[in-house]
Design a protein around this motif. Structure first.
Motif, PDB file in Angstrom:
ATOM      1  N   SER A   1       0.856  -1.190   0.000  1.00 24.28           N
ATOM      2  CA  SER A   1       0.000   0.000   0.000  1.00 24.28           C
ATOM      3  C   SER A   1       0.886   1.231   0.000  1.00 24.28           C
ATOM      4  O   SER A   1       2.100   1.137  -0.108  1.00 24.28           O
ATOM      5  N   LYS A   2       0.244   2.386   0.178  1.00 27.58           N
ATOM      6  CA  LYS A   2       1.041   3.612   0.173  1.00 27.58           C
ATOM      7  C   LYS A   2       1.973   3.661   1.392  1.00 27.58           C
ATOM      8  O   LYS A   2       2.923   4.433   1.413  1.00 27.58           O
ATOM      9  N   LEU A   3       1.706   2.824   2.386  1.00 28.71           N
ATOM     10  CA  LEU A   3       2.583   2.776   3.564  1.00 28.71           C
ATOM     11  C   LEU A   3       3.852   1.963   3.313  1.00 28.71           C
ATOM     12  O   LEU A   3       4.731   1.885   4.155  1.00 28.71           O
ATOM     13  N   GLY A   4       3.906   1.336   2.147  1.00 28.64           N
ATOM     14  CA  GLY A   4       5.120   0.581   1.846  1.00 28.64           C
ATOM     15  C   GLY A   4       4.799  -0.815   1.384  1.00 28.64           C
ATOM     16  O   GLY A   4       3.631  -1.170   1.173  1.00 28.64           O
ATOM     17  N   LYS A   5       5.850  -1.592   1.231  1.00 32.03           N
ATOM     18  CA  LYS A   5       5.688  -2.940   0.704  1.00 32.03           C
ATOM     19  C   LYS A   5       5.096  -3.902   1.714  1.00 32.03           C
ATOM     20  O   LYS A   5       4.630  -4.970   1.387  1.00 32.03           O
ATOM     21  N   GLY A   6       5.179  -3.497   2.961  1.00 27.71           N
ATOM     22  CA  GLY A   6       4.570  -4.340   3.983  1.00 27.71           C
ATOM     23  C   GLY A   6       5.563  -5.237   4.681  1.00 27.71           C
ATOM     24  O   GLY A   6       6.582  -5.635   4.116  1.00 27.71           O
ATOM     25  N   ILE A   7       5.243  -5.498   5.936  1.00 27.55           N
ATOM     26  CA  ILE A   7       6.094  -6.289   6.814  1.00 27.55           C
ATOM     27  C   ILE A   7       5.344  -7.577   7.116  1.00 27.55           C
ATOM     28  O   ILE A   7       4.129  -7.553   7.316  1.00 27.55           O
TER      29      ILE A   7
ATOM     30  N   LEU B   1       8.815 -16.455  16.570  1.00 31.75           N
ATOM     31  CA  LEU B   1       8.026 -15.537  15.762  1.00 31.75           C
ATOM     32  C   LEU B   1       9.001 -14.593  15.065  1.00 31.75           C
ATOM     33  O   LEU B   1       9.923 -14.088  15.706  1.00 31.75           O
ATOM     34  N   LEU B   2       8.806 -14.390  13.770  1.00 33.53           N
ATOM     35  CA  LEU B   2       9.719 -13.549  12.997  1.00 33.53           C
ATOM     36  C   LEU B   2       8.944 -12.384  12.406  1.00 33.53           C
ATOM     37  O   LEU B   2       7.857 -12.586  11.855  1.00 33.53           O
ATOM     38  N   VAL B   3       9.484 -11.165  12.542  1.00 33.61           N
ATOM     39  CA  VAL B   3       8.874 -10.001  11.896  1.00 33.61           C
ATOM     40  C   VAL B   3       9.909  -9.295  11.039  1.00 33.61           C
ATOM     41  O   VAL B   3      11.064  -9.163  11.411  1.00 33.61           O
ATOM     42  N   GLY B   4       9.489  -8.847   9.891  1.00 27.94           N
ATOM     43  CA  GLY B   4      10.382  -8.139   8.966  1.00 27.94           C
ATOM     44  C   GLY B   4       9.901  -8.387   7.558  1.00 27.94           C
ATOM     45  O   GLY B   4       8.822  -8.920   7.363  1.00 27.94           O
ATOM     46  N   PRO B   5      10.634  -8.097   6.555  1.00 25.38           N
ATOM     47  CA  PRO B   5      11.873  -7.325   6.538  1.00 25.38           C
ATOM     48  C   PRO B   5      11.639  -5.910   6.039  1.00 25.38           C
ATOM     49  O   PRO B   5      10.627  -5.620   5.419  1.00 25.38           O
TER      50      PRO B   5
ATOM     51  N   LYS C   1       6.692  -1.217  13.956  1.00 28.42           N
ATOM     52  CA  LYS C   1       5.622  -0.259  13.714  1.00 28.42           C
ATOM     53  C   LYS C   1       4.698  -0.796  12.617  1.00 28.42           C
ATOM     54  O   LYS C   1       3.475  -0.755  12.746  1.00 28.42           O
ATOM     55  N   GLU C   2       5.299  -1.317  11.564  1.00 32.24           N
ATOM     56  CA  GLU C   2       4.469  -1.807  10.459  1.00 32.24           C
ATOM     57  C   GLU C   2       3.849  -3.167  10.753  1.00 32.24           C
ATOM     58  O   GLU C   2       2.748  -3.456  10.301  1.00 32.24           O
ATOM     59  N   ALA C   3       4.543  -3.976  11.558  1.00 29.62           N
ATOM     60  CA  ALA C   3       3.959  -5.261  11.939  1.00 29.62           C
ATOM     61  C   ALA C   3       2.713  -5.034  12.785  1.00 29.62           C
ATOM     62  O   ALA C   3       1.757  -5.809  12.719  1.00 29.62           O
TER      63      ALA C   3
END
Lengths: 485, 328
Positions: free
Chosen positions: A247-253, A263-267, A290-292
């Motif tokens: 989305s406009k917020l970015g590619k997404g996490i 549990l893995l969050v990124g990238p 923040k994005e997760a």
């Protein structure tokens, strides 16, 4: 000078998968790796995801090899004994207005041959995953998505390749490649490897290797991705791999369980110039959370046990196709590029192995060898074994009763095996990737001296020589009182 | 299956004192299980003095303090097993605890106990939990790991050292490394005051001219293969780094002494309730967890400042467990 039929440059998951497939034929194969171990580049620092295959544009190699790799993964994980789980994946859509984009993704998935994908209502999603945000418009569900251990998968390919005759050379950085009447001279400083065919599986360095033989230059941009890994205590926070609709917020996490229960969050996605810059940054680490939080607002930041970053090998392609670049060079017949292997490279690796082997077989046909070993049995896993299995392992080798890594319940028996197997571990990180010793919540604080002691004994070297990874990463620096006050 | 009245998990200071106390309180059939090949736990690597002022009214080193207890345990014939790892604690229908353990000689073993005392101690908080950005080279150690290398193996973790965190292990290691020939550049502490004992600040830092920087933390690790330096930054009252205060310190080693975490894998697996504040199990006035007959003492319960306090608490746990067994 050593002579081979095929030289593969790079012992990441791609190079090792190709090596294993090529080993089916009657040919001599060498893998040259600039690092001290397999799985030291992009293969060791990624999401560990087996993508379903709806992301890549229809008709691309990415699409084709992703879907095929995904289909191969289950059987292969059994044959080669590496951890894989088909946990399914969700792509979350946060706004009503973006819902048509989910449809586009679903369409593309179907065209790519992804099975059973469907769009779910928010209610259905919450039923499946109670920790997902209530600001949700819908989600794409792909039951064929999965998670895999990238380290053991690479190890499995490499080990099986070695059992089938492939020779691995480490700390061999290719400095130049010359054409010769036999094919190519691959030069690593003062060592020369002559080969009829060369396969360029050098990850973020694939452009440098390619440009050694071709005037049609290519460029790989290292695209950094930072991750936070959380304690196993939150391993069941989500069951499926949770993506976000770009989305406009970015590619997404993404937020995903790992196959080992963390549990893995990124990238993040940051284009860099330096191909060795795997630093994490404060901005990156907080951006990830923040994005997760858009997907899973209650994610517990305090449970981080480590942060890391990896570099995707992004092909800087003027055409904007952004596809895998796989093929034999017309300007240098016998030289095969396997470049631009970014996501979904891990998912596609088994299919890439086969695809490249077929290509090499067409140009350099050889009869199949008899007695190719199809399967591999992995290092025993005491942590997952039941009491009876543990008892049997201890009876076989009492070292399996000696727990070295408390966090991950890894025993001396497992570490000794990791060292003494084909393409065995020689470094602390090598042990960690093969056995998980040091991978847990204390991050090797407790087990590191004990692992060094075992490496010292098994390798017949002083522990002072043992490194974390490369030869300049020794753990210890001499003796006490060497230069006292 | 072996049957005991009281099983003690861990043969460090807490486990030894608890075992002795249980025996002295009339329960002969006790058993201490120790994972390592000798009793004493972490005390064996704490070769500095300062132990025992409360318990023995004299100043001892860690190994001496441990030896006092080990001698008593041997003299009073408190049974123990070494090199034995506990894998699981379950509770059967009668409320007895079924403990699964393993060792080289016996393989997997099951022990039934009327009561169990948890005395597994704690471990150090790693870099990851502190979210320090930068590279991931060799040369980053928790202070206790460095202490093991220096005191148990005679090896140096590095030669130019920065220590993050002014907990007691960090302070003790600052002095030790200096004495062993390293250059200890500074100790950085994110909080406005040190978490260590006053005597350690004086004896380990001031006496050796090692600077202590308060309200300061490491905001970046440098170096590709081996640590080549760290960036130190001042922090504000919310412990957030203040921009513009960064400075680079060249070093080859970063030691972390940023707190200890009770080791409660077994406690959690047994189903006992954990206190999120201490990281240890929730206990009542009898040091009993949320599962009747399961007791806890020492650093597995909460992190103690002095080993003397651990021993005192463990003595109580041994007595309470004995009462529990007699009452059943």
């Amino acid at each position: 000078m050593s002579r081979y039929d095929v030289v593969i440059v790079g012992a990441g998951v791609t190079g090792c998968a190709i090596a294993r497939e090529l080993a089916r034929g009657q040919r001599n194969i060498a893998v040259l790796e600039k690092n001290a171990d397999i799985c030291e580049g992009t293969s060791k620092a990624n999401s560990g995801i087996v993508h379903a295959g709806y992301d890549a544009k229809e008709g691309t190699l990415k699409a084709k090899l992703n879907v095929r790799g995904n289909e191969m993964m289950e059987e292969l994980s059994k044959k080669l004994d590496f951890p894989f789980r088909r946990n399914g994946s969700l792509v979350l859509c946060f706004n009503e207005e973006d819902l048509p984009k989910l449809e586009v993704l679903k369409d593309r998935g179907e065209k790519n041959g992804v099975k059973d994908i469907q769009i779910l209502s928010p209610e259905k999603v919450w039923e499946m995953e109670p920790n997902i945000t209530h600001d949700l418009a819908g989600a794409l569900f792909a039951p064929t998505g999965g998670i895999v251990c990238p380290f053991v998968m690479t190890e499995a390919f490499a080990e099986n390749a070695a059992v089938n005759g492939v020779e691995f050379y480490f700390e061999k950085k290719v400095t130049s490649i010359e054409k010769s009447h036999e094919g190519f001279k691959v030069i690593c400083g003062d060592e020369i490897f002559e080969a009829k065919a060369v396969i360029n599986a050098a990850g973020v360095y694939a452009d440098e290797i390619h440009n050694m033989v071709s005037d049609k230059k290519i460029k790989i941009v290292p695209r950094r991705g930072q991750y936070n890994l959380l304690d196993k205590k939150c391993g069941d926070f989500v069951d499926k791999t949770i993506f976000q609709l770009p989305s406009k917020l970015g590619k997404g996490i993404l937020v995903t369980p790992t196959v080992h229960g963390n549990l893995l969050v990124g990238p993040t996605a940051e284009d860099l110039d330096d191909k060795s810059d795997t630093e994490t940054t404060a901005e990156g680490m907080s951006k990830v959370f923040k994005e997760a939080a858009l997907s899973t607002p209650d994610i517990n930041k305090k449970m981080v046990i480590t942060s890391f970053s990896g570099l995707r090998a992004h092909l800087d392609d003027a055409s904007g196709k952004s596809d895998f670049n796989i093929g034999e060079l017309s300007e240098a017949p016998g030289f095969f590029d396997v470049a631009g292997i970014e996501s979904p490279g891990l998912s596609a690796a088994p299919a890439i192995g086969k695809f490249v082997a077929d290509m090499v077989n067409r140009s350099f046909p050889v009869p199949n060898k008899t007695g190719f070993v199809e399967t591999r049995v992995g290092i025993p896993n005491m942590a997952n074994a039941g009491d009876d299995e543990r008892e049997a392992l201890i009876r076989r080798n009492p070292q399996f009763a000696n727990v070295i890594c408390r966090c991950e319940f890894v025993t001396e028996g497992e570490i000794v095996e990791a060292i003494n197997r084909p393409v065995g571990a020689k470094t602390l990180d090598g042990i960690k990737r093969r056995t998980r010793a040091g991978m847990g919540r204390c991050q090797s604080g407790f087990c590191q001296p004990k692992v060094l002691e075992i490496l010292e004994r098994e390798l017949g070297t002083d522990r002072g020589n043992i490194c974390k990874a490369g030869k300049d990463s020794k753990i210890l620096e001499g003796y006490t009182k060497e230069d006292s006050l | 299956m072996k049957n005991v009245d009281i099983l003690i998990i861990g043969g460090g200071p807490a486990g030894l004192a608890a075992g002795l106390s249980a025996k002295r309180n009339g329960i002969g059939n006790v058993l201490i299980l120790e994972r390592d090949k000798c009793l004493g736990g972490i005390l064996n690597q704490c070769i500095h003095n300062g132990f025992g002022l409360h318990t023995f009214k004299e100043e001892l080193t860690g190994p001496e303090y441990a030896d006092r207890y080990v001698t008593m345990v041997r003299d009073e014939k408190v049974p123990f097993m070494l090199s034995t790892m506990v894998c699981d604690i379950a509770v059967d229908d009668d409320g007895d605890k079924i403990v699964t353990a393993m060792n080289k000689d016996e393989g997997m073993l099951k022990i039934k106990a009327k009561a169990v005392i948890l005395a597994m101690g704690c471990r150090e908080r790693p870099r990851g939990a502190l979210s320090i950005p930068g590279t991931r080279p060799a040369g980053i150690f928790s202070a206790g790991t460095a202490q093991y290398y220096v005191n148990m193996e005679g090896r140096m973790p590095g030669k130019k050292i920065v220590i993050l965190g002014s907990g007691d292990i960090g302070l003790i290691m600052a002095r030790r490394l200096k004495l062993e020939g390293a250059e200890v550049l500074c100790v950085a502490e994110i909080r406005p005051q040190s978490g260590g004992l006053k005597r350690n600040i004086v004896q380990c830092l001031e006496d050796f001219d090692i600077p202590l920087y308060l309200n300061t933390t490491v905001t970046k690790v440098h170096g590709k293969d081996r640590v080549s330096g760290v960036t130190l930054s001042k922090v504000d009252e919310n412990m957030n780094p203040i921009e513009g205060t960064e400075r680079f310190v060249e070093c080859d080693t970063l030691l972390l002494s940023c707190g200890l975490i009770p080791e409660n894998e077994l406690t959690t697996a047994a189903g006992a309730q954990i206190d999120p504040k201490t990281g240890g199990p929730v206990v009542d006035g009898m040091l009993q967890c949320s599962i009747p007959g399961l007791f806890a003492c020492g650093n597995v319960l909460h992190v103690h400042e002095l080993v003397d306090h651990v021993s005192a608490e463990a003595e109580k746990a041994g007595a309470f467990a004995a009462d529990y067994v007699k009452g059943r």
